[in-house]
Enzyme design. Structure first.
Site, PDB file in Angstrom:
ATOM      1  N   ARG A  40      43.518  52.589  30.572  1.00 17.95           N
ATOM      2  CA  ARG A  40      44.882  52.338  31.067  1.00 17.95           C
ATOM      3  C   ARG A  40      45.705  51.586  30.026  1.00 17.95           C
ATOM      4  O   ARG A  40      46.872  51.934  29.767  1.00 17.95           O
ATOM      5  CB  ARG A  40      44.798  51.530  32.366  1.00 17.95           C
ATOM      6  N   LYS A  43      57.505  42.258  38.753  1.00 16.90           N
ATOM      7  CA  LYS A  43      56.721  43.383  38.228  1.00 16.90           C
ATOM      8  C   LYS A  43      57.437  44.713  38.484  1.00 16.90           C
ATOM      9  O   LYS A  43      57.531  45.562  37.595  1.00 16.90           O
ATOM     10  CB  LYS A  43      55.319  43.399  38.875  1.00 16.90           C
ATOM     11  N   GLU A  77      35.858  41.550  28.762  1.00 12.76           N
ATOM     12  CA  GLU A  77      36.980  42.349  28.275  1.00 12.76           C
ATOM     13  C   GLU A  77      38.281  41.985  28.989  1.00 12.76           C
ATOM     14  O   GLU A  77      39.351  41.941  28.377  1.00 12.76           O
ATOM     15  CB  GLU A  77      36.697  43.845  28.470  1.00 12.76           C
ATOM     16  N   CYS A 122      35.690  48.237  33.333  1.00 15.11           N
ATOM     17  CA  CYS A 122      36.351  47.921  32.063  1.00 15.11           C
ATOM     18  C   CYS A 122      36.709  49.190  31.294  1.00 15.11           C
ATOM     19  O   CYS A 122      37.733  49.225  30.597  1.00 15.11           O
ATOM     20  CB  CYS A 122      35.457  47.010  31.226  1.00 15.11           C
ATOM     21  N   HIS A 171      34.968  39.745  33.842  1.00 15.97           N
ATOM     22  CA  HIS A 171      34.247  40.408  32.757  1.00 15.97           C
ATOM     23  C   HIS A 171      34.916  40.032  31.442  1.00 15.97           C
ATOM     24  O   HIS A 171      36.135  39.833  31.382  1.00 15.97           O
ATOM     25  CB  HIS A 171      34.252  41.919  32.949  1.00 15.97           C
ATOM     26  N   ARG A 184      41.668  40.102  27.477  1.00 14.16           N
ATOM     27  CA  ARG A 184      43.005  40.688  27.579  1.00 14.16           C
ATOM     28  C   ARG A 184      43.988  39.730  28.250  1.00 14.16           C
ATOM     29  O   ARG A 184      45.146  39.598  27.809  1.00 14.16           O
ATOM     30  CB  ARG A 184      42.925  42.009  28.350  1.00 14.16           C
ATOM     31  N   ARG A 185      43.574  39.036  29.287  1.00 15.74           N
ATOM     32  CA  ARG A 185      44.463  38.072  29.929  1.00 15.74           C
ATOM     33  C   ARG A 185      44.771  36.923  28.966  1.00 15.74           C
ATOM     34  O   ARG A 185      45.890  36.394  28.940  1.00 15.74           O
ATOM     35  CB  ARG A 185      43.855  37.549  31.228  1.00 15.74           C
ATOM     36  N   LYS A 201      39.984  50.252  32.726  1.00 17.75           N
ATOM     37  CA  LYS A 201      41.082  49.354  32.372  1.00 17.75           C
ATOM     38  C   LYS A 201      41.511  49.530  30.918  1.00 17.75           C
ATOM     39  O   LYS A 201      42.712  49.553  30.610  1.00 17.75           O
ATOM     40  CB  LYS A 201      40.675  47.897  32.651  1.00 17.75           C
ATOM     41  N   LYS A 242      47.055  34.737  37.742  1.00 18.22           N
ATOM     42  CA  LYS A 242      48.357  35.384  37.908  1.00 18.22           C
ATOM     43  C   LYS A 242      49.461  34.371  38.182  1.00 18.22           C
ATOM     44  O   LYS A 242      50.559  34.458  37.608  1.00 18.22           O
ATOM     45  CB  LYS A 242      48.290  36.407  39.050  1.00 18.22           C
TER      46      LYS A 242
END
Length: 502
Positions: free
Chosen positions: A305, A470, A89, A299, A87, A93-94, A302, A435
């Site tokens: 968040r 992480k 959004e 979205c 998507h 962001r990535r 997210k 990733k």
């Protein structure tokens, strides 16, 4: 300092003039959605958020994304080389994270033009005080922010509604209306809004004259993954107050715009009653898939968040003194409710407390532009009029970052466009924002810094996998655990074995 229309126009112009045709919709046959992050930088001696006298600022698009699709659960890979969620959004962001990582590389090499300066602790960096970031989306985010009351005599797609309309989970509506079931009805060419919407600059205004129809959603799948403990909506008593039958303008609410995003297992679920009672509001939702269940949260969820944890994610938090928050969200011309956006992006987390130092629920500024994205479904449908053939979403997703090396990345089905099944295992079959590629760039940054100059969280530890790095971002993980425990307990998380790549 800036207006919503200025932000929208900047993003539309960047999309139209700075990007090639690759990955863009086929004219008069396809549509897409757009999102971006804009850097707002004032003069070095002025603070972007300072009240009082006007501040001169420089505005720059630093990341951009387009896309409308997700992959199903069966297509997810443990190697981290596929984009699960494309998507717009999420792509934006990535792409923004890629920009932030590049800026950290500049800071670590002592380049003066980085957005970061040295923090108070060894190995940590902080954002310059004269810089803020604004998030733009050409449409309201899927999920909770798209469940918007539909007024009886809407003359525009952004008619304001009261907080009661925005927040109540149910209402009885007069009249015998068929429940609309289109994922984003604002973009249904036969909907009430599409008929009355006036297009933005450069797009000829047109009335769509076909009879009103109600399309059924093509996306009916729910996620089958078992989530953590059950969590219901975290709306306050005021936000959950019963609806009234009239909006402030006196117009009746006759229905609601629907979202294709489905409630996650463990949430209360939608009543699916006809009219405005169809959806429950304030719930966590998962994006739908076509014949294959997805594990991608909506979205709306997210962005909510990110408004607590920041946009940087766990890996980059190792190098940052504070999270990187958005100061504002601007939405393009589409069906819109200020109260619904406030509820979806801020209100559901407003009561979250006891977060680690530096983390907090941000008072995000939310505005709408009056400019319509020229490749949105509404705009394309209006231009094509009675053209033959079906209007479909563009299958490609575009990622663009303000970085020096290969800023553009175009994908389809989670892989670089043109990837064949035979070539899936090659390095060329990895998106630059996947990733595994982001982790590779993170490791490259880390290896360029001597051990004694690294952040405390990365000194003297033998970390190998993506998951281990992480988890080692302890303050970020503490904040995420607090957010899940207090507000987002039903959030669907990928199993750890999907993060064991190196």
């Amino acid at each position: 300092m800036w207006t919503a229309d200025e932000i929208a126009q900047l993003c539309y112009t960047h999309y139209g003039t700075k990007l090639p045709k690759q990955g863009k919709p086929e004219p008069n046959r396809e549509w897409t959605l757009l999102a971006a992050v804009v850097k707002i930088q004032s003069a070095a001696d002025q603070d972007c958020d300072s009240p009082g006298k006007p501040v001169r600022v420089a505005k720059e698009v630093v990341s951009l994304g387009t896309g409308t699709k997700c992959i199903g659960q069966s297509k997810m890979r443990k190697s981290g080389d596929v984009l699960n969620d494309s998507h717009a959004e999420v792509i934006a962001r990535r792409s923004f994270q890629r920009y932030l990582l590049h800026q950290l590389q500049l800071a670590a090499s002592l380049e003066e033009d980085s957005i970061f300066i040295a923090g108070t602790q060894r190995g940590l960096w902080k954002l310059r005080s004269n810089i803020i970031f604004v998030f733009f989306s050409s449409h309201t985010p899927c999920g909770d922010a798209s469940i918007i009351p539909m007024l009886e005599f809407e003359d525009q797609p952004c008619c304001p509604v009261s907080k009661h309309w925005a927040s109540s989970p149910s209402v009885e509506v007069s009249g015998d209306l068929e429940a609309p079931e289109n994922k984003r009805k604002c973009e249904d060419p036969d909907s009430l809004v599409a008929k009355k919407m006036k297009l933005g600059p450069g797009i000829p205004a047109r009335e769509v004259t076909n009879g009103v129809t109600h399309q059924k959603s093509l996306d009916k799948q729910e996620s089958g993954q078992t989530p953590p403990a059950v969590s219901s909506s975290n709306l306050t008593t005021e936000e959950s107050a019963p609806m009234t039958r009239e909006a402030p303008s006196g117009a009746k609410v006759v229905d609601i715009y629907r979202t294709g995003a489905k409630c996650v297992p463990g949430e209360a679920g939608d009543s699916k009653k006809p009219g405005a009672a169809y959806h429950q509001v304030g719930l966590l939702r998962v994006k739908p898939g076509r014949g294959d269940r997805t594990c991608s949260m909506s979205c709306s969820d997210k962005i909510a968040r990110w408004n607590v944890l920041g946009c940087q994610g766990a890996l980059l938090m190792h190098f940052l003194e504070d999270p990187i928050y958005l100061s504002a969200v601007v939405i393009g011309k589409c069906p819109y409710s200020q109260e619904v956006m406030q509820r979806a992006l801020i209100g559901r987390c407003r009561n979250v407390s006891s977060l680690p130092k530096g983390f907090g629920v941000q008072e995000l500024k939310i505005q709408q532009s009056d400019l319509l994205f020229e490749q949105s479904r509404c705009a394309v449908q209006a231009r094509r009029a009675d053209s033959p053939g079906r209007l479909v979403p563009c299958g490609a997703a575009i990622s663009w970052s303000a970085v020096s090396d290969q800023p553009l990345d175009v994908t389809a089905n989670g892989f670089p466009q043109g990837t064949t099944k035979k070539g899936l295992r090659s390095l060329q079959a990895r998106s630059r924002i996947s990733k595994v590629e982001f982790f590779r760039s993170f490791q490259k940054l880390l290896s360029s810094i001597s051990e004694n100059k690294r952040p405390r969280s990365l000194r003297g530890q033998k970390l190998e996998t993506y998951q281990e790095y992480k988890e080692a971002a302890s303050t970020y993980q503490e904040a995420w655990n607090t957010l899940r425990r207090q507000a987002f307990g039903s959030w669907i998380r990928n199993p750890p074995d999907y993060h064991q790549f190196r």
